[in-house]
Design a protein around this motif. Sequence first.
Motif, PDB file in Angstrom:
ATOM      1  N   THR A 245     -27.396 -99.997  -7.307  1.00 41.62           N
ATOM      2  CA  THR A 245     -26.358 -98.914  -6.805  1.00 41.62           C
ATOM      3  C   THR A 245     -26.872 -97.886  -6.285  1.00 41.62           C
ATOM      4  O   THR A 245     -26.230 -96.645  -5.964  1.00 41.62           O
ATOM      5  CB  THR A 245     -25.756 -98.333  -8.430  1.00 41.62           C
ATOM      6  N   VAL A 246     -28.304 -97.960  -5.728  1.00 39.06           N
ATOM      7  CA  VAL A 246     -28.764 -96.787  -4.921  1.00 39.06           C
ATOM      8  C   VAL A 246     -27.963 -96.511  -3.721  1.00 39.06           C
ATOM      9  O   VAL A 246     -27.573 -97.349  -2.923  1.00 39.06           O
ATOM     10  CB  VAL A 246     -30.251 -97.209  -4.476  1.00 39.06           C
ATOM     11  N   GLY A 247     -27.459 -95.402  -3.876  1.00 39.48           N
ATOM     12  CA  GLY A 247     -26.912 -94.948  -2.571  1.00 39.48           C
ATOM     13  C   GLY A 247     -25.335 -95.176  -2.536  1.00 39.48           C
ATOM     14  O   GLY A 247     -24.561 -94.609  -1.558  1.00 39.48           O
ATOM     15  N   ALA A 248     -24.706 -95.789  -3.617  1.00 36.48           N
ATOM     16  CA  ALA A 248     -23.317 -96.021  -3.675  1.00 36.48           C
ATOM     17  C   ALA A 248     -22.487 -94.754  -3.446  1.00 36.48           C
ATOM     18  O   ALA A 248     -21.644 -94.803  -2.664  1.00 36.48           O
ATOM     19  CB  ALA A 248     -23.094 -96.941  -4.720  1.00 36.48           C
ATOM     20  N   GLY A 249     -22.812 -94.014  -4.107  1.00 39.56           N
ATOM     21  CA  GLY A 249     -21.877 -92.797  -4.299  1.00 39.56           C
ATOM     22  C   GLY A 249     -22.005 -91.811  -2.820  1.00 39.56           C
ATOM     23  O   GLY A 249     -21.033 -91.458  -2.609  1.00 39.56           O
ATOM     24  N   ASP A 250     -23.202 -91.875  -2.272  1.00 37.64           N
ATOM     25  CA  ASP A 250     -23.527 -91.115  -1.204  1.00 37.64           C
ATOM     26  C   ASP A 250     -22.539 -91.957  -0.137  1.00 37.64           C
ATOM     27  O   ASP A 250     -22.255 -91.273   0.849  1.00 37.64           O
ATOM     28  CB  ASP A 250     -24.947 -91.167  -0.905  1.00 37.64           C
ATOM     29  N   THR A 251     -22.706 -93.179   0.087  1.00 36.74           N
ATOM     30  CA  THR A 251     -21.919 -93.987   1.066  1.00 36.74           C
ATOM     31  C   THR A 251     -20.589 -93.705   0.720  1.00 36.74           C
ATOM     32  O   THR A 251     -19.651 -93.542   1.908  1.00 36.74           O
ATOM     33  CB  THR A 251     -22.159 -95.412   0.945  1.00 36.74           C
ATOM     34  N   PHE A 252     -19.856 -93.679  -0.449  1.00 37.83           N
ATOM     35  CA  PHE A 252     -18.607 -93.478  -0.707  1.00 37.83           C
ATOM     36  C   PHE A 252     -18.262 -92.136  -0.104  1.00 37.83           C
ATOM     37  O   PHE A 252     -17.349 -91.936   0.671  1.00 37.83           O
ATOM     38  CB  PHE A 252     -18.341 -93.328  -2.206  1.00 37.83           C
ATOM     39  N   ASN A 253     -18.989 -90.897  -0.202  1.00 33.52           N
ATOM     40  CA  ASN A 253     -18.634 -89.783   0.568  1.00 33.52           C
ATOM     41  C   ASN A 253     -18.607 -89.874   2.101  1.00 33.52           C
ATOM     42  O   ASN A 253     -17.857 -89.266   2.189  1.00 33.52           O
ATOM     43  CB  ASN A 253     -19.737 -88.739  -0.060  1.00 33.52           C
ATOM     44  N   ALA A 254     -19.492 -90.536   2.524  1.00 39.16           N
ATOM     45  CA  ALA A 254     -19.469 -90.823   3.919  1.00 39.16           C
ATOM     46  C   ALA A 254     -18.121 -91.657   4.523  1.00 39.16           C
ATOM     47  O   ALA A 254     -17.616 -90.989   5.436  1.00 39.16           O
ATOM     48  CB  ALA A 254     -20.622 -91.745   4.518  1.00 39.16           C
ATOM     49  N   GLY A 255     -17.814 -92.525   3.699  1.00 37.27           N
ATOM     50  CA  GLY A 255     -16.337 -92.977   3.909  1.00 37.27           C
ATOM     51  C   GLY A 255     -15.129 -92.103   4.049  1.00 37.27           C
ATOM     52  O   GLY A 255     -14.329 -92.087   4.827  1.00 37.27           O
ATOM     53  N   LEU A 283     -10.194 -92.633   0.377  1.00 35.85           N
ATOM     54  CA  LEU A 283     -10.819 -93.012  -1.057  1.00 35.85           C
ATOM     55  C   LEU A 283     -11.033 -94.697  -0.708  1.00 35.85           C
ATOM     56  O   LEU A 283     -11.826 -95.276  -1.177  1.00 35.85           O
ATOM     57  CB  LEU A 283      -9.758 -92.921  -2.003  1.00 35.85           C
ATOM     58  N   ALA A 284      -9.996 -95.269   0.010  1.00 28.90           N
ATOM     59  CA  ALA A 284     -10.209 -96.630   0.226  1.00 28.90           C
ATOM     60  C   ALA A 284     -11.255 -97.063   1.119  1.00 28.90           C
ATOM     61  O   ALA A 284     -11.960 -98.031   0.934  1.00 28.90           O
ATOM     62  CB  ALA A 284      -8.870 -97.266   1.046  1.00 28.90           C
ATOM     63  N   LEU A 285     -11.417 -96.178   2.104  1.00 26.88           N
ATOM     64  CA  LEU A 285     -12.620 -96.505   2.889  1.00 26.88           C
ATOM     65  C   LEU A 285     -13.952 -96.105   2.382  1.00 26.88           C
ATOM     66  O   LEU A 285     -14.775 -96.964   2.320  1.00 26.88           O
ATOM     67  CB  LEU A 285     -12.598 -95.746   4.339  1.00 26.88           C
ATOM     68  N   GLY A 286     -13.901 -94.910   1.543  1.00 25.46           N
ATOM     69  CA  GLY A 286     -15.083 -94.704   0.669  1.00 25.46           C
ATOM     70  C   GLY A 286     -15.466 -96.162  -0.282  1.00 25.46           C
ATOM     71  O   GLY A 286     -16.845 -96.608  -0.343  1.00 25.46           O
ATOM     72  N   ALA A 287     -14.404 -96.430  -0.694  1.00 34.30           N
ATOM     73  CA  ALA A 287     -14.664 -97.672  -1.857  1.00 34.30           C
ATOM     74  C   ALA A 287     -15.028 -98.923  -1.003  1.00 34.30           C
ATOM     75  O   ALA A 287     -15.985 -99.666  -1.465  1.00 34.30           O
ATOM     76  CB  ALA A 287     -13.334 -98.101  -2.466  1.00 34.30           C
ATOM     77  N   ARG A 288     -14.668 -99.119   0.185  1.00 33.47           N
ATOM     78  CA  ARG A 288     -15.009-100.446   1.161  1.00 33.47           C
ATOM     79  C   ARG A 288     -16.478-100.412   1.657  1.00 33.47           C
ATOM     80  O   ARG A 288     -17.298-101.056   1.420  1.00 33.47           O
ATOM     81  CB  ARG A 288     -14.019-100.433   2.354  1.00 33.47           C
ATOM     82  N   VAL A 289     -16.934 -99.126   1.948  1.00 33.24           N
ATOM     83  CA  VAL A 289     -18.206 -98.984   2.426  1.00 33.24           C
ATOM     84  C   VAL A 289     -19.196 -98.833   1.511  1.00 33.24           C
ATOM     85  O   VAL A 289     -20.438 -99.431   1.422  1.00 33.24           O
ATOM     86  CB  VAL A 289     -18.429 -97.804   3.336  1.00 33.24           C
ATOM     87  N   ALA A 290     -18.842 -98.393   0.097  1.00 35.32           N
ATOM     88  CA  ALA A 290     -19.815 -98.471  -1.052  1.00 35.32           C
ATOM     89  C   ALA A 290     -20.112-100.063  -1.690  1.00 35.32           C
ATOM     90  O   ALA A 290     -20.962-100.268  -2.047  1.00 35.32           O
ATOM     91  CB  ALA A 290     -19.296 -97.430  -2.176  1.00 35.32           C
ATOM     92  N   ALA A 291     -18.742-100.681  -1.459  1.00 39.25           N
ATOM     93  CA  ALA A 291     -18.946-101.922  -1.932  1.00 39.25           C
ATOM     94  C   ALA A 291     -20.116-102.520  -1.019  1.00 39.25           C
ATOM     95  O   ALA A 291     -20.940-103.653  -1.556  1.00 39.25           O
ATOM     96  CB  ALA A 291     -17.707-102.948  -1.689  1.00 39.25           C
ATOM     97  N   VAL A 292     -20.275-102.308   0.294  1.00 42.22           N
ATOM     98  CA  VAL A 292     -21.174-103.069   0.938  1.00 42.22           C
ATOM     99  C   VAL A 292     -22.506-102.611   0.562  1.00 42.22           C
ATOM    100  O   VAL A 292     -23.644-103.440   0.268  1.00 42.22           O
ATOM    101  CB  VAL A 292     -21.019-102.626   2.591  1.00 42.22           C
ATOM    102  N   THR A 293     -22.827-101.463   0.344  1.00 43.43           N
ATOM    103  CA  THR A 293     -24.249-100.776  -0.058  1.00 43.43           C
ATOM    104  C   THR A 293     -24.648-101.486  -1.304  1.00 43.43           C
ATOM    105  O   THR A 293     -25.788-101.640  -1.556  1.00 43.43           O
ATOM    106  CB  THR A 293     -23.877 -99.243  -0.361  1.00 43.43           C
ATOM    107  N   VAL A 294     -23.693-101.477  -2.283  1.00 44.59           N
ATOM    108  CA  VAL A 294     -23.980-101.940  -3.537  1.00 44.59           C
ATOM    109  C   VAL A 294     -24.521-103.539  -3.669  1.00 44.59           C
ATOM    110  O   VAL A 294     -25.288-104.116  -4.391  1.00 44.59           O
ATOM    111  CB  VAL A 294     -23.298-101.772  -4.578  1.00 44.59           C
ATOM    112  N   SER A 295     -24.063-104.193  -2.510  1.00 41.57           N
ATOM    113  CA  SER A 295     -24.316-105.707  -2.520  1.00 41.57           C
ATOM    114  C   SER A 295     -25.812-105.771  -1.780  1.00 41.57           C
ATOM    115  O   SER A 295     -25.957-107.193  -1.673  1.00 41.57           O
ATOM    116  CB  SER A 295     -23.164-106.159  -1.483  1.00 41.57           C
TER     117      SER A 295
END
Length: 307
Positions: A245-255, A283-295
């Motif tokens: 989960t490293v960086g997931a919330g940070d990436t969400f914010n960018a989205g 929020l949807a874009l935040g969720a989409r980019v965060a999903a890539v980061t956690v993967s």
Amino acid sequence: MIICCGEALMDMIPVAQPDGRNAFVPHTGGAIFNTAVALGRLGVPVGMISGISRDAFGGQLAETLAANKVSTDLLVRSDLLTTLAIVHLVEGHATYAFYDEGSAGRMITVADMPVLPADTSALYFGGISLVSLPAADAYADLCATAAGKYPVMIDPNIRPSFITDAPAYRARLDRMLGQADIIKVSDEDLAWITGGAGSLEDQAALLQAKGARFVIVTRGSEGAMALCDGEVAHVAAERATVVDTVGAGDTFNAGVLGHLHREGRLSKAALRDMSAQDLAGALALGARVAAVTVSRAGANPPWAHEI
């Protein structure tokens, strides 16, 4: 240009060795740094204000920002050392221990703060840079000065183990939250700030009462919600195979910020005219980019062509 204001550090990530022990490998990181990089990769004009060392790690941080299309013109360079964050992973969930005493990031002062460029469109604050002096006061002063002119988003990204003076931190954070247009918190952050009584909506309403137009609450695999004037919008999390989960919330914010920029809504006037449902696309874009980061391992947000 969105200006990300706060820490840039080296995450020491554990990597298993053939003998079964872990070695720690340095990776560029920090909550605010990660968001800046994610915005750059999404093609959003972005710069960063941070105290950066002239040591080898500081050079790596500056080079990484530039390589990811983040302006380095506002970095404050010094001969102090770079902050280190020792990362511990348990089933992919990250916890951190920070080595920050006397660091280049921590010792940035009000007097060091650069003049904001003419093309500034919004400011983003948060992370451990809001905890320790003198940096915390420097960022709080910048926030107070800029909030009347530019939209402000804050994600406190609270690390309780790093906080040594909770009353002072709470008071400083409370003032900054009162100046923000968008507050983003995890459900754990929200409970720490409010005491955790009542529903998530009740707790979020307490934050919005401080003056923010929107309060966004992320809940990991349960998705995210946004509150505005009693209206709530919900967005589901994107399905992903979680590596960590490293960086997931940070990436969400960018989205979130990237969507608002793309839609021409990243201004104080535009935000005032938006409802919670209007924020659902962000929020949807935040969720989409965060999903890539956690993967994938570490804070490795997606480029625009990957989404």
